[in-house]
Design a protein around this motif. Sequence first.
Motif, mmCIF file in Angstrom:
data_model
loop_
_atom_site.group_PDB
_atom_site.id
_atom_site.type_symbol
_atom_site.label_atom_id
_atom_site.label_comp_id
_atom_site.label_asym_id
_atom_site.label_seq_id
_atom_site.Cartn_x
_atom_site.Cartn_y
_atom_site.Cartn_z
ATOM 1 N N ASP A 345 0.935 -1.239 -0.141
ATOM 2 C CA ASP A 345 -0.128 0.042 -0.142
ATOM 3 C C ASP A 345 0.798 1.032 -0.035
ATOM 4 N N VAL A 346 0.332 2.315 -0.194
ATOM 5 C CA VAL A 346 0.859 3.508 0.062
ATOM 6 C C VAL A 346 -0.110 4.392 1.143
ATOM 7 N N ASP A 347 0.470 4.639 2.332
ATOM 8 C CA ASP A 347 -0.025 5.425 3.476
ATOM 9 C C ASP A 347 -1.368 4.870 4.035
ATOM 10 N N TYR A 348 -1.531 3.466 3.844
ATOM 11 C CA TYR A 348 -2.746 2.914 3.989
ATOM 12 C C TYR A 348 -3.035 3.233 5.703
ATOM 13 N N PHE A 349 -2.200 2.716 6.396
ATOM 14 C CA PHE A 349 -2.622 2.818 8.032
ATOM 15 C C PHE A 349 -2.559 4.282 8.490
ATOM 16 N N GLU A 350 -1.740 4.959 7.914
ATOM 17 C CA GLU A 350 -1.578 6.482 8.067
ATOM 18 C C GLU A 350 -2.947 7.249 7.846
ATOM 19 N N THR A 351 -3.637 6.842 6.969
ATOM 20 C CA THR A 351 -4.992 7.278 6.527
ATOM 21 C C THR A 351 -6.110 7.540 7.788
ATOM 22 N N TYR A 352 -5.907 6.380 8.745
ATOM 23 C CA TYR A 352 -6.767 6.221 9.648
ATOM 24 C C TYR A 352 -6.541 7.156 10.796
ATOM 25 N N ASN A 353 -5.417 7.880 10.530
ATOM 26 C CA ASN A 353 -5.195 8.866 11.809
ATOM 27 C C ASN A 353 -5.874 10.536 11.254
ATOM 28 N N GLN A 354 -6.448 10.346 10.351
ATOM 29 C CA GLN A 354 -6.997 11.663 9.766
ATOM 30 C C GLN A 354 -8.594 11.705 10.399
ATOM 31 N N PRO A 355 -8.740 12.958 11.042
ATOM 32 C CA PRO A 355 -10.043 13.127 11.783
ATOM 33 C C PRO A 355 -10.950 12.966 10.838
#
Length: 549
Positions: A345-355
């Motif tokens: 992936d590209v930034d998959y898990f990071e996406t869930y930190n977005q409000p």
Amino acid sequence: MSSTQLLPESTLDRAADVDVVVIGAGFSGLYMLHKLRELGFSARVLEAGDGLGGTWYWNRYPGARVDVQSIEYSYSFSEEIQEEWEWSELFSPQREIEAYINWVADKLDLRRNISLSTRVASASYDESASTWTVSTDTGEHIVSQFNIAATGCLSAPLEPDIPGLHSFAGTTLYTNRFPKEGFDFSGLRAGVIGTGSSGVQSIPVIAQQASSLVVFQRSAAYSRPSNTRPFEPGEYEGMKLDYDSIREAERKSPAGVVLSGALAVVAAGATRDILETPVAERMAAIDEYGWLAPLAWTDLQTDEQANAAAVEIYAELVRRVVHDPGVAASLVPRYPMGCKRMIVDVDYFETYNQPHVRLVDLRQGGIVAITPTGVETAQGSFDLDVLVLATGFDAMTGALRRIDFRGRDGASLADYWDEEGPVSYLGLGVAGFPNLFTVTGPGSPSVLSNMVVSIEQHVEWIADCLVHMRSTGYSSIEAEVEPSLEWVEHVRSLAEGTVRVADSCSSWYLGANVPGKKRIYMPYSGGLPAYRAKCDEVVAAGYEGFKLK
Ligand code: NA7
């Protein structure tokens, strides 16, 4: 290579319109056409889409990207193509792969033998003439001696069985047939159902545009960052100089992959059993291998307890990225690692930190229905403007089953496989269906390998077989029943005892995502070199296991 050669005159059955009908104009159909023409066979390719590329034509969802490095997920048969084409980054996006396929088609002058927007509805075999008649949704009936199904492994879209699916008043989009013109999610409340590769790749990109995004997750995915990037100056040129050895190594490697092979590196370096390793040391593997640390163990595939221990490492990696502990816990799968394909992936898990991004873990309450305003779940209702379905495919056999193939005595391929499972000899031919070849069919390495490497091997094997038949005067070839059943058993036995077939595993490799489909592990997991050797042995023994007439 000549781009101006005329369609050669057939030397085969004069009663046929063409020697060969090829179904599908993706990577396999295009190479098949080129090879056939080069060898003097007349051929027509029939393609349902209105463009070339097959899987890479239909799956144009935002974020769609290859998971094997492009420099090796590309044709190796032509040095000229290798030399002239320029990939821009390690793992190319869909649009670049589609452009590559179109460029290759133009370079080889393939389009004149391809009919687009032409879906094959049925195909029936006439034993007295040893020919197939292929019927299309455009009303054509084409007679050919051979029929080659280059129909892809992930090309029969699945519609989820969710009540009210078609009642949604907003926009419904499918990743596996995403609009050609794209879709602008800006300012919209988006929802995504499905967290396989298509969901995982599209979610970060949709999140960048949408005003809010709700992800409906039934099963968490195993994913890791692809670390894709543009090539450094001179890097690509250096790799090109080394292309021969890369290709050579690819063909010898179990999965047809060498460069993307952080995985291969870990596998080669994986000398320890996780259960023999103290817990503290297990986590230390993260420092050495990063996201590949969960895979760096020898007992992972065959011992469910070991697998569970490795999943703990994976969970730790997820926790290190995802801030909310509850969300991080939801993102950890509850089935063994290796059961399904590892996603990049590209930034998959990071996406869930977005409000504005919310994960709905359907394991805590499933979808009840899709309503005109959005998605109703046991955990509450979610109003949406656009709903993206990333719900997968009837893999490996779906595209073949959806064509009404009628073999000897009118026998139906779909009925045969419904009753017996996907019986195939080497994934190349099916008993009862003479002169029908399947490219990367069930029972071949296909989806467990770099698809392009496997496609090239199948196309070349089939082409050699047709040349053999022409030179020896045979008019039909058919897989025999006993060798086919033995092959199916061999494929099954290779997966036996691994987490791939564990009770806790429900993958599309097993057909488990399609209601009513027989649970059988479909791809060959013995690796490309062993598979290639078997195919070569079959030829050397006079097409052993096939009946030639
Ligand atoms: P996949 O990998 O089959 O993923 C489909 C996803 O959709 C998966 O998460 C499914 O959950 C989910 N799904 C399917 N039906 C439903 C319903 N009814 N409700 C909720 N969720 C659902 O397909 P992809 O297109 O992502 O990827 C296919 C391959 O393409 C991939 O492996 C790569 O090789 C490239 P489930 O896991 O079944 O619980």
